[in-house]
Design an enzyme around this catalytic site. Structure first.
Site, PDB file in Angstrom:
ATOM      1  N   GLU A 173      -2.744  -1.918  -2.089  1.00 60.64           N
ATOM      2  CA  GLU A 173      -3.727  -0.840  -2.254  1.00 60.64           C
ATOM      3  C   GLU A 173      -3.216   0.209  -3.242  1.00 60.64           C
ATOM      4  OE1 GLU A 173      -3.820   2.593  -0.196  1.00 60.64           O
ATOM      5  OE2 GLU A 173      -2.751   1.920   1.589  1.00 60.64           O
ATOM      6  N   LYS A 216     -10.507   9.064  -4.291  1.00 65.85           N
ATOM      7  CA  LYS A 216     -10.056   8.235  -3.162  1.00 65.85           C
ATOM      8  C   LYS A 216     -11.282   7.475  -2.667  1.00 65.85           C
ATOM      9  CE  LYS A 216      -8.311   8.715   1.604  1.00 65.85           C
ATOM     10  NZ  LYS A 216      -7.811   9.657   2.616  1.00 65.85           N
ATOM     11  N   VAL A 231      -7.078   1.341   2.513  1.00 66.03           N
ATOM     12  CA  VAL A 231      -6.948   0.090   3.274  1.00 66.03           C
ATOM     13  C   VAL A 231      -8.330  -0.548   3.448  1.00 66.03           C
ATOM     14  CG1 VAL A 231      -6.392  -0.863   5.547  1.00 66.03           C
ATOM     15  CG2 VAL A 231      -4.825   0.761   4.450  1.00 66.03           C
ATOM     16  N   ASP A 241     -13.170  12.247  13.577  1.00 70.69           N
ATOM     17  CA  ASP A 241     -12.441  11.715  12.426  1.00 70.69           C
ATOM     18  C   ASP A 241     -11.689  10.443  12.813  1.00 70.69           C
ATOM     19  OD1 ASP A 241     -11.085  11.198  10.130  1.00 70.69           O
ATOM     20  OD2 ASP A 241     -10.212  13.195   9.888  1.00 70.69           O
ATOM     21  N   SER A 249     -10.656   6.813  10.925  1.00 68.78           N
ATOM     22  CA  SER A 249     -10.655   6.164   9.614  1.00 68.78           C
ATOM     23  C   SER A 249     -11.547   4.932   9.597  1.00 68.78           C
ATOM     24  CB  SER A 249      -9.231   5.754   9.248  1.00 68.78           C
ATOM     25  OG  SER A 249      -9.234   5.065   8.011  1.00 68.78           O
ATOM     26  N   ALA A 250     -12.249   4.753   8.483  1.00 67.81           N
ATOM     27  CA  ALA A 250     -13.059   3.542   8.291  1.00 67.81           C
ATOM     28  C   ALA A 250     -12.170   2.303   8.222  1.00 67.81           C
ATOM     29  CB  ALA A 250     -13.881   3.674   7.017  1.00 67.81           C
ATOM     30  N   LYS A 265      -0.267   5.677  10.758  1.00 65.30           N
ATOM     31  CA  LYS A 265       0.488   6.887  10.436  1.00 65.30           C
ATOM     32  C   LYS A 265       0.675   7.746  11.691  1.00 65.30           C
ATOM     33  CE  LYS A 265      -2.004   7.314   6.615  1.00 65.30           C
ATOM     34  NZ  LYS A 265      -2.247   5.985   6.069  1.00 65.30           N
TER      35      LYS A 265
HETATM   36  N1  PSU Z   1      -0.194   4.254   3.803  1.00 69.80           N
HETATM   37  C1  PSU Z   1       0.686   5.091   3.197  1.00 69.80           C
HETATM   38  N2  PSU Z   1       0.176   6.127   2.464  1.00 69.80           N
HETATM   39  C2  PSU Z   1      -1.187   6.311   2.309  1.00 69.80           C
HETATM   40  C3  PSU Z   1      -2.107   5.432   2.958  1.00 69.80           C
HETATM   41  C4  PSU Z   1      -1.540   4.406   3.694  1.00 69.80           C
HETATM   42  O1  PSU Z   1       1.916   4.925   3.304  1.00 69.80           O
HETATM   43  O2  PSU Z   1      -1.597   7.235   1.597  1.00 69.80           O
HETATM   44  C5  PSU Z   1      -3.611   5.622   2.790  1.00 69.80           C
HETATM   45  C6  PSU Z   1      -4.337   4.294   2.936  1.00 69.80           C
HETATM   46  O3  PSU Z   1      -5.058   4.067   1.751  1.00 69.80           O
HETATM   47  C7  PSU Z   1      -5.267   4.491   4.111  1.00 69.80           C
HETATM   48  C8  PSU Z   1      -5.585   5.936   3.977  1.00 69.80           C
HETATM   49  O4  PSU Z   1      -6.397   3.658   4.032  1.00 69.80           O
HETATM   50  O5  PSU Z   1      -4.274   6.491   3.726  1.00 69.80           O
HETATM   51  C9  PSU Z   1      -6.269   6.476   5.221  1.00 69.80           C
HETATM   52  O6  PSU Z   1      -7.090   7.538   4.857  1.00 69.80           O
HETATM   53  P1  PSU Z   1      -8.167   8.155   5.921  1.00 69.80           P
HETATM   54  O7  PSU Z   1      -7.300   8.623   7.059  1.00 69.80           O
HETATM   55  O8  PSU Z   1      -8.850   9.289   5.181  1.00 69.80           O
HETATM   56  O9  PSU Z   1      -9.102   7.043   6.268  1.00 69.80           O
HETATM   57 MN    MN Z   2     -10.914  10.495   8.060  1.00 70.72          MN
END
Ligand code: PSU
Ligand code: MN
Length: 306
Positions: free
Chosen positions: A24, A85, A105, A137, A139-140, A158
């Site tokens: 990604e 993004k 992702v 919130d 994530s998709a 994370k």
């Molecule tokens: N893993 C990492 N760093 C990142 C991400 C994943 O080590 O920045 C990114 C991925 O692209 C993941 C995104 O899909 O963070 C999640 O964003 P959100 O929580 O807004 O869905």
């Molecule tokens: Mn989000």
């Protein structure tokens, strides 16, 4: 006409049935500091190659979906100021309006599958955020993995997220979660999130066997998560981690950061306030995931013996 532009090397590997690993680009454009990101992007590709697979970094450049980037394209993505993004829902808009964006992702999973790539490496999945009962919130990444047949190698989700709620959500969505040589679900910067994984595999061949068994049963319409922890002696110091997390969450609340800006803001806080320690751990875990993903892709491309 296909809406995807495959790098010639990726197209050739597809033709031959050679092992491929999708990577990604949001982690590069929005998850790592400028300067380090290009170096890491190149190291990720080199790591996949060294383990015997072909890397396909995915991004949208001027409205064109790229599966596999040239080095110039990778550099542009890591240095340009106007990189959006893009989650899965944003892809159509980006293509129609000629935008440049990095894929998360969720969107990388969709595009990898469309390009015929099964194995995908990232750092940590998105998931259920703390306070999601009020903010909604989530994530998709989770819903998209549940309906897209990709094998995602990650270091868990994370640690900035609500980890047990994310595991519950993955269970509801019927996404298998396998620990790689561990019984503990990894916590991204931490080797152990404090929660168990439902299943464990101890080799890339075993992970590939699970994937094949799902296909044989017809239960492979969705994705699977292979969770690969940092070795305990390489994790971020847990005390430092907890302090950075508390500060980061306070910062996000104070500045009313919301939506897709939350994750990049929290990661940036970790990187700025840990004097390079979180960056070191983040780079190590994502490289380890790229290597494991390549090994699984090699196992999946090899004939089954016995
Ligand atoms: N893993 C990492 N760093 C990142 C991400 C994943 O080590 O920045 C990114 C991925 O692209 C993941 C995104 O899909 O963070 C999640 O964003 P959100 O929580 O807004 O869905
Ligand atoms: Mn989000």
């Amino acid at each position: 006409m296909s809406a995807l532009v495959l790098h010639p090397e990726v197209a050739a590997a597809r033709e031959l049935g050679a092992p491929l690993v999708a990577l990604e680009s949001t982690i590069l454009a929005h998850g790592l500091p400028r300067g380090d990101n290009l170096h890491v992007g190149r190291q990720l590709e080199a790591t996949v190659r060294a383990a015997g697979a072909i890397p396909a970094t995915i991004a949208v450049l001027d409205g064109s979906v790229r599966v596999g980037l040239t080095d110039d394209e990778l550099r542009h993505l890591c240095k340009a100021d106007d990189v959006a993004k893009l989650s899965a829902r944003d892809l159509g808009v980006a293509v129609a309006s000629g935008r440049t964006g990095a894929t998360t992702v969720a969107s990388t999973s969709v595009l990898a599958h469309a390009a015929g790539i099964t194995v995908f490496a990232t750092g940590g999945l998105g998931g259920v955020h703390r306070g999601a009962a009020e903010s909604f919130d989530v994530s998709a990444d989770l819903d998209v993995i549940a309906r897209t047949p990709v094998l995602v190698v990650c270091a868990g989700v994370k640690s900035i997220l609500d980890v047990p709620a994310t595991l519950e959500r993955l269970e509801t969505l019927s996404v298998p979660v396998l620990g790689f040589r561990t019984d503990a679900f990894p916590g991204f910067y931490l080797a152990d999130s404090g929660h168990a994984v439902p299943w464990r595999v101890d080799s890339p061949t075993e992970a590939a066997a699970v994937w094949r068994a799902r296909a044989a049963l017809g239960t492979d319409a969705g994705g699977m998560v292979l969770a690969n922890p940092l070795p305990r002696d390489r994790q971020l110091d847990p005390g430092l981690h907890d302090r950075l997390l508390a500060e980061g969450l306070a910062l996000v609340a104070r500045e009313a950061i919301a939506g897709k800006d939350v994750t990049p803001a929290l990661l940036a806080h970790f990187h700025e306030a840990s004097a390079g320690e979180s960056l070191r751990a983040n780079v190590e875990l994502v490289l380890a995931n790229a290597r494991l993903a390549a090994e699984v892709a090699v196992a999946l491309a090899s004939p089954v013996i016995g």
